[in-house]
Motif scaffolding. Sequence first.
Motif, PDB file in Angstrom:
ATOM      1  N   GLU A  23       0.830  -1.207   0.000  1.00 46.44           N
ATOM      2  CA  GLU A  23       0.000   0.000   0.000  1.00 46.44           C
ATOM      3  C   GLU A  23       0.863   1.255   0.000  1.00 46.44           C
ATOM      4  N   LEU A  24       1.900   1.256   0.818  1.00 50.02           N
ATOM      5  CA  LEU A  24       2.805   2.402   0.851  1.00 50.02           C
ATOM      6  C   LEU A  24       3.517   2.595  -0.481  1.00 50.02           C
ATOM      7  N   SER A  25       3.857   1.497  -1.139  1.00 51.43           N
ATOM      8  CA  SER A  25       4.543   1.577  -2.435  1.00 51.43           C
ATOM      9  C   SER A  25       3.638   2.199  -3.491  1.00 51.43           C
ATOM     10  N   VAL A  26       2.377   1.801  -3.497  1.00 53.77           N
ATOM     11  CA  VAL A  26       1.430   2.368  -4.474  1.00 53.77           C
ATOM     12  C   VAL A  26       1.228   3.853  -4.211  1.00 53.77           C
ATOM     13  N   ARG A  27       1.031   4.208  -2.959  1.00 53.51           N
ATOM     14  CA  ARG A  27       0.831   5.627  -2.631  1.00 53.51           C
ATOM     15  C   ARG A  27       2.071   6.458  -2.971  1.00 53.51           C
ATOM     16  N   GLN A  28       3.252   5.930  -2.687  1.00 53.81           N
ATOM     17  CA  GLN A  28       4.490   6.646  -3.005  1.00 53.81           C
ATOM     18  C   GLN A  28       4.648   6.810  -4.513  1.00 53.81           C
ATOM     19  N   ALA A  29       4.348   5.764  -5.274  1.00 52.27           N
ATOM     20  CA  ALA A  29       4.460   5.828  -6.727  1.00 52.27           C
ATOM     21  C   ALA A  29       3.512   6.882  -7.300  1.00 52.27           C
ATOM     22  N   ALA A  30       2.297   6.895  -6.824  1.00 54.64           N
ATOM     23  CA  ALA A  30       1.320   7.884  -7.306  1.00 54.64           C
ATOM     24  C   ALA A  30       1.773   9.300  -6.975  1.00 54.64           C
ATOM     25  N   GLU A  31       2.313   9.476  -5.785  1.00 52.65           N
ATOM     26  CA  GLU A  31       2.790  10.800  -5.388  1.00 52.65           C
ATOM     27  C   GLU A  31       3.973  11.230  -6.257  1.00 52.65           C
ATOM     28  N   GLU A  32       4.915  10.322  -6.493  1.00 58.80           N
ATOM     29  CA  GLU A  32       6.079  10.639  -7.325  1.00 58.80           C
ATOM     30  C   GLU A  32       5.664  11.037  -8.734  1.00 58.80           C
ATOM     31  N   LEU A  33       4.657  10.339  -9.259  1.00 58.24           N
ATOM     32  CA  LEU A  33       4.213  10.581 -10.631  1.00 58.24           C
ATOM     33  C   LEU A  33       3.163  11.688 -10.733  1.00 58.24           C
ATOM     34  N   GLY A  34       2.705  12.183  -9.607  1.00 62.29           N
ATOM     35  CA  GLY A  34       1.689  13.233  -9.601  1.00 62.29           C
ATOM     36  C   GLY A  34       0.337  12.749 -10.098  1.00 62.29           C
ATOM     37  N   ILE A  35       0.007  11.503  -9.786  1.00 65.06           N
ATOM     38  CA  ILE A  35      -1.242  10.906 -10.247  1.00 65.06           C
ATOM     39  C   ILE A  35      -2.193  10.759  -9.064  1.00 65.06           C
ATOM     40  N   GLN A  36      -3.422  11.204  -9.266  1.00 69.38           N
ATOM     41  CA  GLN A  36      -4.427  11.127  -8.212  1.00 69.38           C
ATOM     42  C   GLN A  36      -5.035   9.728  -8.163  1.00 69.38           C
ATOM     43  N   LEU A  37      -5.261   9.245  -6.947  1.00 71.24           N
ATOM     44  CA  LEU A  37      -5.925   7.959  -6.761  1.00 71.24           C
ATOM     45  C   LEU A  37      -6.883   8.067  -5.591  1.00 71.24           C
ATOM     46  N   ILE A  38      -7.828   7.137  -5.547  1.00 68.85           N
ATOM     47  CA  ILE A  38      -8.704   7.009  -4.393  1.00 68.85           C
ATOM     48  C   ILE A  38      -8.757   5.536  -4.009  1.00 68.85           C
ATOM     49  N   LEU A  39      -9.106   5.258  -2.775  1.00 69.70           N
ATOM     50  CA  LEU A  39      -9.242   3.895  -2.297  1.00 69.70           C
ATOM     51  C   LEU A  39     -10.718   3.521  -2.310  1.00 69.70           C
ATOM     52  N   VAL A  40     -11.047   2.448  -3.043  1.00 69.97           N
ATOM     53  CA  VAL A  40     -12.427   1.982  -3.144  1.00 69.97           C
ATOM     54  C   VAL A  40     -12.450   0.496  -2.817  1.00 69.97           C
ATOM     55  N   ASN A  41     -13.088   0.143  -1.727  1.00 69.47           N
ATOM     56  CA  ASN A  41     -13.197  -1.261  -1.314  1.00 69.47           C
ATOM     57  C   ASN A  41     -11.840  -1.970  -1.326  1.00 69.47           C
ATOM     58  N   SER A  42     -10.867  -1.378  -0.688  1.00 66.34           N
ATOM     59  CA  SER A  42      -9.515  -1.930  -0.550  1.00 66.34           C
ATOM     60  C   SER A  42      -8.780  -2.086  -1.881  1.00 66.34           C
ATOM     61  N   PHE A  85      -7.043   0.349  -5.179  1.00 66.24           N
ATOM     62  CA  PHE A  85      -6.688   1.694  -5.620  1.00 66.24           C
ATOM     63  C   PHE A  85      -7.344   1.957  -6.962  1.00 66.24           C
ATOM     64  N   ALA A  86      -7.985   3.102  -7.082  1.00 69.60           N
ATOM     65  CA  ALA A  86      -8.706   3.450  -8.303  1.00 69.60           C
ATOM     66  C   ALA A  86      -8.063   4.678  -8.957  1.00 69.60           C
ATOM     67  N   PHE A  87      -7.986   4.626 -10.303  1.00 71.88           N
ATOM     68  CA  PHE A  87      -7.348   5.679 -11.095  1.00 71.88           C
ATOM     69  C   PHE A  87      -8.286   6.155 -12.193  1.00 71.88           C
ATOM     70  N   ARG A  88      -8.002   7.337 -12.699  1.00 72.34           N
ATOM     71  CA  ARG A  88      -8.848   7.915 -13.748  1.00 72.34           C
ATOM     72  C   ARG A  88      -8.650   7.236 -15.103  1.00 72.34           C
ATOM     73  N   THR A  89      -7.412   6.888 -15.441  1.00 73.30           N
ATOM     74  CA  THR A  89      -7.145   6.324 -16.773  1.00 73.30           C
ATOM     75  C   THR A  89      -6.312   5.051 -16.670  1.00 73.30           C
ATOM     76  N   THR A  90      -6.341   4.282 -17.750  1.00 73.33           N
ATOM     77  CA  THR A  90      -5.530   3.070 -17.823  1.00 73.33           C
ATOM     78  C   THR A  90      -4.045   3.417 -17.776  1.00 73.33           C
ATOM     79  N   ASN A  91      -3.664   4.501 -18.445  1.00 75.15           N
ATOM     80  CA  ASN A  91      -2.260   4.921 -18.430  1.00 75.15           C
ATOM     81  C   ASN A  91      -1.793   5.271 -17.021  1.00 75.15           C
ATOM     82  N   ASP A  92      -2.646   5.955 -16.255  1.00 71.03           N
ATOM     83  CA  ASP A  92      -2.304   6.265 -14.860  1.00 71.03           C
ATOM     84  C   ASP A  92      -2.115   4.976 -14.072  1.00 71.03           C
ATOM     85  N   LYS A  93      -3.033   4.058 -14.251  1.00 60.44           N
ATOM     86  CA  LYS A  93      -2.976   2.780 -13.535  1.00 60.44           C
ATOM     87  C   LYS A  93      -1.692   2.034 -13.868  1.00 60.44           C
ATOM     88  N   LYS A  94      -1.357   1.941 -15.147  1.00 60.42           N
ATOM     89  CA  LYS A  94      -0.156   1.215 -15.560  1.00 60.42           C
ATOM     90  C   LYS A  94       1.114   1.893 -15.054  1.00 60.42           C
TER      91      LYS A  94
END
Length: 113
Positions: free
Chosen positions: A53-72, A74-83
Amino acid sequence: MSFTKELLFGDNPRHDESRQQLHDLTSAKIAQFPERIRGKRKEADGRWSPHWELSVRQAAEELGIQLILVNSRFAFRTTNDKKAVAGRAEIIWQEKIGEHRKWLESSSAGPVK
């Protein structure tokens, strides 16, 4: 029962309008983040990794990508953000596991398998 529990889980009709408003607001927000990755990950020994969980949050922060937590998950706006986040999180996770294993080895008698 607390007001929050009564509102979210109760069946009192006086809260139906409030429940519907919460549902509508939440659904609209979640719909903006259709792409998901798992929120938990197991290590080689079968135990849940405390580092994922910390790794995902750190990666999103480093890349400047917004995420939300939905039912345990991580949810992203686009497939590119997710990848992008998943790829960077994998690297960070491997680094954290390596650091943790080194720490375990240094504090124990022998190498960790």
